[in-house]
Design a protein around this motif. Structure first.
Motif, PDB file in Angstrom:
ATOM      1  N   LEU A 124      56.235 -95.428 -57.823  1.00 52.80           N
ATOM      2  CA  LEU A 124      56.097 -94.712 -59.103  1.00 52.80           C
ATOM      3  C   LEU A 124      54.729 -94.026 -59.279  1.00 52.80           C
ATOM      4  O   LEU A 124      54.640 -92.937 -59.861  1.00 52.80           O
TER       5      LEU A 124
ATOM      6  N   TYR B 260      62.287 -92.274 -59.406  1.00 52.20           N
ATOM      7  CA  TYR B 260      61.843 -93.685 -59.380  1.00 52.20           C
ATOM      8  C   TYR B 260      63.036 -94.622 -59.522  1.00 52.20           C
ATOM      9  O   TYR B 260      63.291 -95.474 -58.661  1.00 52.20           O
ATOM     10  N   GLU B 261      63.800 -94.454 -60.603  1.00 53.02           N
ATOM     11  CA  GLU B 261      64.970 -95.326 -60.799  1.00 53.02           C
ATOM     12  C   GLU B 261      65.986 -95.101 -59.685  1.00 53.02           C
ATOM     13  O   GLU B 261      66.555 -96.054 -59.132  1.00 53.02           O
TER      14      GLU B 261
ATOM     15  N   SER C 154      63.996 -96.959 -66.844  1.00 55.07           N
ATOM     16  CA  SER C 154      63.073 -96.206 -67.692  1.00 55.07           C
ATOM     17  C   SER C 154      63.751 -95.744 -68.970  1.00 55.07           C
ATOM     18  O   SER C 154      64.976 -95.745 -69.074  1.00 55.07           O
TER      19      SER C 154
ATOM     20  N   PHE D 230      52.385 -92.138 -70.607  1.00 54.17           N
ATOM     21  CA  PHE D 230      53.350 -92.977 -69.893  1.00 54.17           C
ATOM     22  C   PHE D 230      53.000 -94.455 -70.091  1.00 54.17           C
ATOM     23  O   PHE D 230      51.823 -94.802 -70.184  1.00 54.17           O
TER      24      PHE D 230
ATOM     25  N   PHE E 177      58.481 -96.982 -68.293  1.00 58.13           N
ATOM     26  CA  PHE E 177      59.115 -97.499 -67.079  1.00 58.13           C
ATOM     27  C   PHE E 177      59.008 -99.020 -67.062  1.00 58.13           C
ATOM     28  O   PHE E 177      58.047 -99.580 -67.589  1.00 58.13           O
TER      29      PHE E 177
ATOM     30  N   ILE F 276      53.963 -98.321 -68.370  1.00 63.23           N
ATOM     31  CA  ILE F 276      54.638 -99.086 -67.316  1.00 63.23           C
ATOM     32  C   ILE F 276      54.694-100.543 -67.757  1.00 63.23           C
ATOM     33  O   ILE F 276      53.659-101.154 -68.024  1.00 63.23           O
TER      34      ILE F 276
ATOM     35  N   GLU G 203      61.976 -91.379 -68.874  1.00 56.78           N
ATOM     36  CA  GLU G 203      60.902 -91.219 -67.874  1.00 56.78           C
ATOM     37  C   GLU G 203      59.518 -91.197 -68.526  1.00 56.78           C
ATOM     38  O   GLU G 203      58.594 -90.511 -68.062  1.00 56.78           O
ATOM     39  N   ARG G 204      59.399 -91.928 -69.633  1.00 53.47           N
ATOM     40  CA  ARG G 204      58.086 -92.045 -70.283  1.00 53.47           C
ATOM     41  C   ARG G 204      57.663 -93.512 -70.330  1.00 53.47           C
ATOM     42  O   ARG G 204      56.486 -93.837 -70.243  1.00 53.47           O
TER      43      ARG G 204
END
Lengths: 605, 605
Positions: free
Chosen positions: A341, A361-362, A308, A179, A314, A181, A311-312
């Motif tokens: 998150l 999250y979004e 995102s 992931f 964000f 961010i 979803e990998r």
């Protein structure tokens, strides 16, 4: 060329990135954080910490230093032109925070550097340091559905370098991450790589900000003060020591180029100081001391179209929303983005929850960002306009401006933020505890620990340790009927079929959960041994609803949370402190709660 | 042979010595502290911190860690034999602290090592480290009156060495000190050198103490519990984590030699554990875990005949008083001894006050030590005896034992300690503020800082910074009559004739004093600019009597302290937080207050 792997790569060590770095490193996640700036922020910049953000930081054990070092802003003063034309006068003072359930009824002002250093210190304790300067140079995400759906895969590749333009590929590191961010600010590089657009508009509002120690006899210089004057609008915010921050809306400086960039030669701190000096008349405002920090900027009121990519990757913080400084929301929104998150990513990485939870999250944070910008538009336009006067009958009515700020107290304090029903938030049975509002944070309440009669704030039991808090309001187990219920709950929870056993690894039945019991036995009669050991895993987890020994706090917990003593209630509080589920105690043993967790939690081998 | 000079030499780094070391180094005094033990205490020993001691440590900014690490003891449970002979039963639970004005309504239990390390950390910040192992070998005090009366002389010579028996004089250091503090325990070497006798008696009471984590279903194991059982008397004190401390009075082991030393072969932890196990029946008390710490000792109830030699060598703590552990007073008395002494030494060393003030140390602390021992005698005898029963009609009546503990709450909490009138404590005009009890510490009260409406605890304004706190209760300066009084006070204090100007060096008018203003204007109307600048040296020093913005605290400060709003009052609080003087505002300007300070303060050039 170096190549490496990490579970989470955070790009940008501002508030959003540091929050994520601290939360994830604290949770033991394999995480790295890089930043292109060679040093941390030292002064100025964002500075307002809202009551909800204080509560949230407290859940990480980080509020003490904030409360010690920060300035407390308790009151909000309004100044408007005098009818006789001789400057301004105070028209009212109201409380700065208008959210009755907030645990701290004030905001904190502290410069961003100090706040960041609180995070840096905490992160260091968890073994994480910011790598800087470190520039991301390329970002690729796998398009292979199978890879994206495998929680153990590393679908994101980030090229990075210690210098901006790497001539030599041997200096480049390819970081493979599960992931990423992006907390890399309003001009987010990550956002651009993911081709995410900002939606909304750049305003025509140019703001100037100056931090300094003035010489003044203005009586409200240690309160937040909003001044509508004939010379312009001005906001005063008290800062550390004797310093104050002056915010002024400027008329000039906006050279509308393609980028809407400011012409900095036309606007400087002198302008801000000159307007402020006029605005507070008839009081004196002199500037014998040097300026600590200043800036000018154009406000954009925009939200990213997506938060995102698959979803990998964000984005969080200013990278997905920008607004005016007047409501003091910037840093708060950023910190709460990654607070929302981080636990979700930790759950997925540990194999406790499905990848699906990351979509929330979004879902949750984008709605909040839009609410904030809608409020900001109203506030900005009312603050920019002149006050109503003989010459300007359509000007701002002081009472209306004050009422707007009052009515939005739930939003600006962060206290009334409510996440809508989703995979992880189920509001089917709210009526068992109407005071534990599903989707909202748990409101403060003092309860008494049975074994030692020590008073505890319920919020302090809901620590940000990535665990779900299971609250059992069991009534009075000294009564035989309630004792039978407690026994049944204990036997069920202890058993192999309970959700506790199902979703916890065999090695630790409470890995993802903490059970807390709140009885209603008067503390003088209560014994922690009244609670069945299947429910009470340690003496320290039995509480009761009573006043504290010093009688200064506590009592009425069942009323606060709306729980009937004869019926009891069960609640599951998400690891971020927001209520995910409320229901009956019966629902614990009959499979209803099991069904809720089964929606997103994974059975453990 | 080395020879050196220091202003204060502290011998012994236990609670009394560390308290002095921290207070004096914090005050910038040239101080050294030596201890013969090679390492600090790691576990066990004294462990109770009383409410007043928490308040006192808070005044040094040291309570936070104590409150975080320590166990809070809120309740006191009493167990007595059941009439049916089948073990004991709970007869009552009362609050552990019985002192209504205590700011913290609980005691703290924390092992001495943890408490000492709080001091060591604080001292290190002030640049002071304990020199260890370091043995005093000789102590000489000048007999020359002229030398003794010169505050700048070094009348004390201490020989010292890093090894106990120095063969080689070149290893010896001769330390010339202005003052020596002996905090070297019950067998004090300093006391012996000064030929000071202990008065009182060694008792026949042998006590055994064991710290461990038991396995038990005893419901009051996390409260302080006093058990009178047929098997013997037992006290349980909760300790850190799941640990508890067991105190048992033992019947054997006292071989009355010349020294009254214990025969340790006859008494050990097994005995203590065996009696405790019997005493809590019918509940289970097992000991599957190792013992953390244990000891056995004979109680002496004694007070030193003198606490100093020529007010140049002082003894403090166990060196001047010993008593039983039951009331948990040992460490508290020690800490408060040197808290009382340190500011006085600092005043003399700075040339602010006459040597005479040092006599008040023995005057004030010896009376307290005697009070403590009188209580201890009563408590020890009642606790040792068996409870009243069919066979023992003269045994202890449970209610009488409970009432003794309740009635002595003021003493054991430390809250009602009152220093009698002396050179530095003048009770002539108590009636201007009967709630500011002369000779007692200032009771807690929330007041509101005018400039920013932040709530402050009055005790937190009375910090242990060696300065006198001058409290001006001025009423409401928005009223013209009161405004005139405030102006007059401001002009006087600013003037060259005021005691502020007289007893302060020219360079810093507030060197020895801090002026704090408490008005009675409602906070919504109050402006800090209402107070004359001669009285208000910084915006942060103006307070008012009102409830806090969150309405949870504050209000009624004038009532608490007994001040009439129309008259106002003035109080001088000693640097240790005890009220030294109370009087009228008129007395400030008419020379009455000047006369008080002139008794012991020295006019500055």
């Amino acid at each position: 060329m170096k190549e490496s792997h990490c579970d989470v790569l955070i790009i940008g060590a501002g508030p959003a990135g540091l929050m994520a770095g601290n939360a994830l490193s604290r949770a033991g996640v394999n995480v790295r954080i890089i930043d292109k700036r060679p040093n941390k922020v030292m002064a100025g910049q964002a500075d307002g910490i809202s009551p909800r953000t204080i509560e949230m930081l407290q859940s990480y054990g980080m509020a003490d230093r904030l409360l010690e070092e920060g300035v407390q802003v308790h009151m909000l003063a309004f100044y408007n032109p005098r009818r006789d034309g001789k400057g301004v006068e105070r028209t009212s003072r109201i409380t700065d925070v208008n959210a009755p359930t907030a645990r701290w009824q004030f905001e904190i002002a502290l410069h961003q550097g100090a706040i960041e250093s609180i995070f840096l210190e905490a992160m260091t304790k968890h073994g994480l340091e910011v790598e800087r300067p470190y520039f991301p140079t390329a970002l690729e995400i796998s398009q292979d559905e199978a890879v994206l759906k495998d929680p153990n895969s590393y679908p994101v590749k980030v090229g990075s370098n210690t210098v901006l333009q790497a001539d030599r590929p041997e200096d480049t590191e390819i970081i493979n991450a599960k992931f990423v961010i992006g907390g890399d600010g309003a001009h987010s590089w990550v956002r651009k790589q993911m081709d995410i657009k900002m939606e909304g508009e750049r305003t025509q509002h140019v703001w100037g900000v100056v931090d300094l120690v003035p010489e003044t006899d203005f009586p409200d210089v240690r309160h937040r003060t909003l001044i509508h004057s004939d010379a312009g609008s001005c906001m005063i915010i008290p800062r550390e020591g004797d310093e104050v921050r002056l915010y002024i809306q400027l008329a000039e400086g906006l050279e509308q180029g393609a980028e809407g960039r400011l012409d900095r030669s036309k606007v400087g701190p002198e302008k801000v100081m000159a307007i402020a000096k006029e605005a507070v008349k008839p009081w004196k405002l002199e500037f014998p001391n040097p300026i600590t920090w200043w800036t000018v900027y154009v406000i954009g009121q925009m939200v990213a179209s997506r938060f995102s990519a698959h979803e990998r990757v964000f984005i969080a913080g200013d990278a997905c929303h920008t607004h005016s400084p007047k409501a003091g929301q910037g840093m708060n929104a950023s910190l709460n983005d990654t607070h929302n998150l981080s636990w979700k990513i930790a759950h997925v990485l540990r194999g406790w929850a499905d990848l699906d939870i990351l979509r929330t999250y979004e879902f949750e944070r984008k709605k909040f960002a839009h609410d904030l910008i809608n409020f900001d538009k109203k506030l900005a336009s009312m603050f920019s306009e002149k006050a109503m006067s003989e010459d300007n009958l359509n000007g701002v009515v002081p009472e209306e401006f004050q009422n707007l700020l009052k009515s939005m107290g739930g939003l600006t304090s962060g206290i009334s933020i409510e996440y809508a029903p989703s995979l992880i938030t189920d509001n089917t049975y709210q009526s068992f505890a109407p005071g534990l509002m599903i989707g909202q944070r748990v409101q403060p309440q003092i309860i008494i620990r049975v074994a030692d009669c020590r008073a505890y704030e319920m919020q302090d039991l809901i620590v940000s340790d990535t665990k779900w808090k299971l609250l059992f309001f069991v009534g009075d187990p000294k009564q035989s009927k309630r004792a039978a219920v407690v026994k049944r709950l204990g036997e069920y929870m202890q058993g192999p079929a309970s959700f506790l056993s199902k979703f916890s690894p065999k090695s630790n039945r409470e890995a993802a959960f903490t059970m807390l019991i709140v009885s209603s036995t008067p503390k003088d009669d209560a014994d922690y041994t009244d609670v069945h050991p299947g429910l009470l895993t340690h003496w320290s987890k039995a509480f009761t609803d009573d006043v504290s020994v010093d009688r200064k706090s506590g009592g009425h917990a069942y009323e606060t949370y709306g729980v009937l003593k004869a019926a009891g209630a069960f609640a599951a509080v998400r690891p971020d402190g927001y209520v995910g589920y409320v229901g009956s105690l019966e629902g614990v043993v009959d499979g209803t709660v099991d069904k809720y967790f089964s929606r997103f939690m994974k059975e453990q081998p």
